[in-house]
Motif scaffolding. Structure first.
Motif, PDB file in Angstrom:
ATOM      1  N   GLU A  55       1.834   5.645 -12.075  1.00  0.00           N
ATOM      2  CA  GLU A  55       0.463   6.141 -11.918  1.00  0.00           C
ATOM      3  C   GLU A  55      -0.546   5.004 -12.045  1.00  0.00           C
ATOM      4  N   PHE A  56      -0.291   4.078 -12.965  1.00  0.00           N
ATOM      5  CA  PHE A  56      -1.203   2.951 -13.170  1.00  0.00           C
ATOM      6  C   PHE A  56      -1.349   2.121 -11.902  1.00  0.00           C
ATOM      7  N   MET A  57      -0.255   1.940 -11.178  1.00  0.00           N
ATOM      8  CA  MET A  57      -0.319   1.117  -9.973  1.00  0.00           C
ATOM      9  C   MET A  57      -1.142   1.788  -8.870  1.00  0.00           C
ATOM     10  N   PRO A 104       0.850  -1.203   0.000  1.00  0.00           N
ATOM     11  CA  PRO A 104       0.000   0.000   0.000  1.00  0.00           C
ATOM     12  C   PRO A 104       0.885   1.253   0.000  1.00  0.00           C
ATOM     13  N   ASN A 105       0.421   2.295  -0.678  1.00  0.00           N
ATOM     14  CA  ASN A 105       1.167   3.561  -0.733  1.00  0.00           C
ATOM     15  C   ASN A 105       2.613   3.350  -1.200  1.00  0.00           C
ATOM     16  N   SER A 106       2.779   2.526  -2.214  1.00  0.00           N
ATOM     17  CA  SER A 106       4.135   2.177  -2.662  1.00  0.00           C
ATOM     18  C   SER A 106       4.916   3.375  -3.180  1.00  0.00           C
ATOM     19  N   THR A 107       4.230   4.440  -3.592  1.00  0.00           N
ATOM     20  CA  THR A 107       4.932   5.633  -4.092  1.00  0.00           C
ATOM     21  C   THR A 107       5.681   6.361  -2.982  1.00  0.00           C
ATOM     22  N   SER A 108       5.437   5.994  -1.742  1.00  0.00           N
ATOM     23  CA  SER A 108       6.119   6.629  -0.610  1.00  0.00           C
ATOM     24  C   SER A 108       7.463   5.985  -0.303  1.00  0.00           C
ATOM     25  N   PHE A 109       7.752   4.851  -0.947  1.00  0.00           N
ATOM     26  CA  PHE A 109       8.945   4.092  -0.599  1.00  0.00           C
ATOM     27  C   PHE A 109       9.886   3.911  -1.789  1.00  0.00           C
ATOM     28  N   ALA A 110      11.179   4.027  -1.515  1.00  0.00           N
ATOM     29  CA  ALA A 110      12.193   3.630  -2.497  1.00  0.00           C
ATOM     30  C   ALA A 110      12.387   2.117  -2.390  1.00  0.00           C
ATOM     31  N   TRP A 111      13.266   1.566  -3.229  1.00  0.00           N
ATOM     32  CA  TRP A 111      13.406   0.114  -3.266  1.00  0.00           C
ATOM     33  C   TRP A 111      13.947  -0.464  -1.965  1.00  0.00           C
ATOM     34  N   ASP A 112      14.865   0.284  -1.275  1.00  0.00           N
ATOM     35  CA  ASP A 112      15.499  -0.300  -0.100  1.00  0.00           C
ATOM     36  C   ASP A 112      14.578  -0.426   1.112  1.00  0.00           C
ATOM     37  N   PRO A 113      13.692   0.568   1.400  1.00  0.00           N
ATOM     38  CA  PRO A 113      12.724   0.314   2.463  1.00  0.00           C
ATOM     39  C   PRO A 113      11.772  -0.830   2.109  1.00  0.00           C
TER      40      PRO A 113
END
Length: 420
Positions: free
Chosen positions: A396-398, A249-258
């Motif tokens: 955006e699609f995700m 959820p809210n994946s746009t808030s996280f970079a790959w490492d978190p």
């Protein structure tokens, strides 16, 4: 002999001028001084141990071949800009770069030398069959793939044991994974899309499993529209997973490492990433890490994977191309290539390279044995401007899959502008 990190050495012209009388006096008894042959290498390695490995290999080559070798290492990011200048103004004899689209842009400008003769002479096609295409343009080879990152699904065996999860072998298995993971209070598929590029890996896997490698590469080359009907199944299935709460959820808030940290901390079941994920894990946890190729979607379709490959090249303006070919043949011996790649833990492009004790690397190398062909990665295979438009659209699609038509239309406008 070898001179490192930009230290200068006497030019061949000055050397001959100052030692001409000595050479003349000894010509009948002494062979020509082989060290007058020179080779200049520009490297872009950020890992200090890998830089040292390259210097060791270059030094050994210099002694064995009688060549004065100069190795100049540049900051990885600075090199991305510098190479555009030095290939034109003062090309070295050897340089390191990326294969795929990024290589092709220099080939199209005539800046990399055709080394197909070396590939044939050394029978490299036999040991790099799955990555030969990454350095091929118009049937000719313009570099050698060194090693790279294999992308796929990673998970912890102890997390799977704890929640009674089974590695997904088909696309439908994803929904079972989602249900059981959610019931156990963990995220089925961890992903961080703040920097957009992780979306590209997910799209690549879906399209390679549904439409195959040739379609995918034609799409990357701008030959297929993003509004083409062949992509409908890709986005239909992707949307079904989004609506099943499959992703973070809210994946746009996280970079790959978190996002990777969630996997490490047993808060997520799986993650689609490259083998560099190992750097997120404490050493004592690595024995629990497992690798799984992306599941089959279309029955009977050959297995194609994303394998982001670095490469080594001879610039077309190099002064010592023959010596450059000698070095490439020496550097590309399986034992030397393995020595060079070991510090970063990348998967060797050669199938006959010896492998150390890195457990994740072993799994990746094992997986490569069944691969029939490889793409690079979305932003390595696409024109940079189109890649930016695509990754933004996928991100955006995700979040808003209901905006699919508008998103694909925007990406298509970028494709039409760039490729016509």
């Amino acid at each position: 002999m070898i001179f490192l990190n930009g230290r200068t050495h006497m030019s061949r012209r000055n050397f001959l001028a100052t030692t001409g009388s000595i050479l003349a006096a000894t010509a009948l008894t002494t062979p020509a001084i082989a060290q007058t042959r020179q080779l200049t290498i520009i490297s872009n390695r950020g890992n200090a141990d890998q830089r040292k490995a390259l210097e060791t290999i270059a030094s050994a080559f210099g002694k064995e071949a009688g060549v004065t070798v100069s190795v100049n290492n540049m900051d990885h990011e600075a090199h991305k800009t510098a190479i555009r200048n030095y290939l034109v103004t003062s090309p070295p004899d050897i340089c390191f770069w990326f294969s795929g689209s990024r290589m092709r842009s220099f080939v199209d400008r005539g800046l990399f030398d055709d080394i197909s003769d070396l590939v044939v002479r050394e029978n490299y096609a036999d040991v790099i069959a799955h990555t030969l295409g990454s350095v091929t343009v118009g049937g000719k080879q313009y570099g050698l793939p060194t090693g790279g990152i294999l992308w796929g699904l990673f998970y912890r065996q102890d997390t799977f044991d704890q929640h009674g999860l089974t590695p997904p072998k088909t696309f439908d298995d994803f929904f079972t994974l989602a249900q059981k993971s959610r019931a156990g209070g963990i995220v089925p598929m961890s992903i961080g899309t703040k920097d957009q590029w992780p979306c590209g890996g997910w799209f690549d896997h879906m399209n390679l499993r549904i439409n195959g490698l040739q379609h995918h590469m034609d799409l990357m080359a701008g030959k297929i529209k993003y509004t083409d009907g062949s992509l409908k199944d890709v986005f239909d299935r992707w949307e079904a997973l989004i609506k099943a709460d499959f992703f973070t959820p809210n994946s746009t808030s996280f970079a790959w490492d978190p996002a990777a940290a969630a996997l490490v901390q047993k808060k997520a079941a799986m993650m689609d990433l490259g083998n560099f994920i190992k750097y997120a894990f404490p050493a004592e946890d690595l024995s629990q890490v497992r690798f799984l190729p992306f599941p089959e979607i279309k029955s009977g379709l050959e297995q194609y994977e994303d394998f982001s490959v670095d490469s080594i090249h001879i610039p077309s303006g190099a002064k010592n191309k023959d010596v450059g070919r000698e070095f490439l043949a020496y550097f590309y011996k399986p034992e030397n290539l393995s020595t060079y790649l070991a510090p970063e833990g990348n998967v060797p492009a050669r199938s006959d390279c010896p492998i150390g004790n890195d457990p994740i690397l072993k799994m990746a190398v094992d997986a490569m044995k069944t691969v029939k062909g490889t793409a690079q990665y979305y932003d390595r295979d696409s024109d940079p401007d189109l890649a930016q438009a695509g990754l933004k659209g996928f991100q955006e699609f995700m979040v808003r899959p209901e905006r699919r038509d508008n998103i694909l239309a925007q990406i298509e406008r970028a494709r039409a502008r760039i490729h016509g």
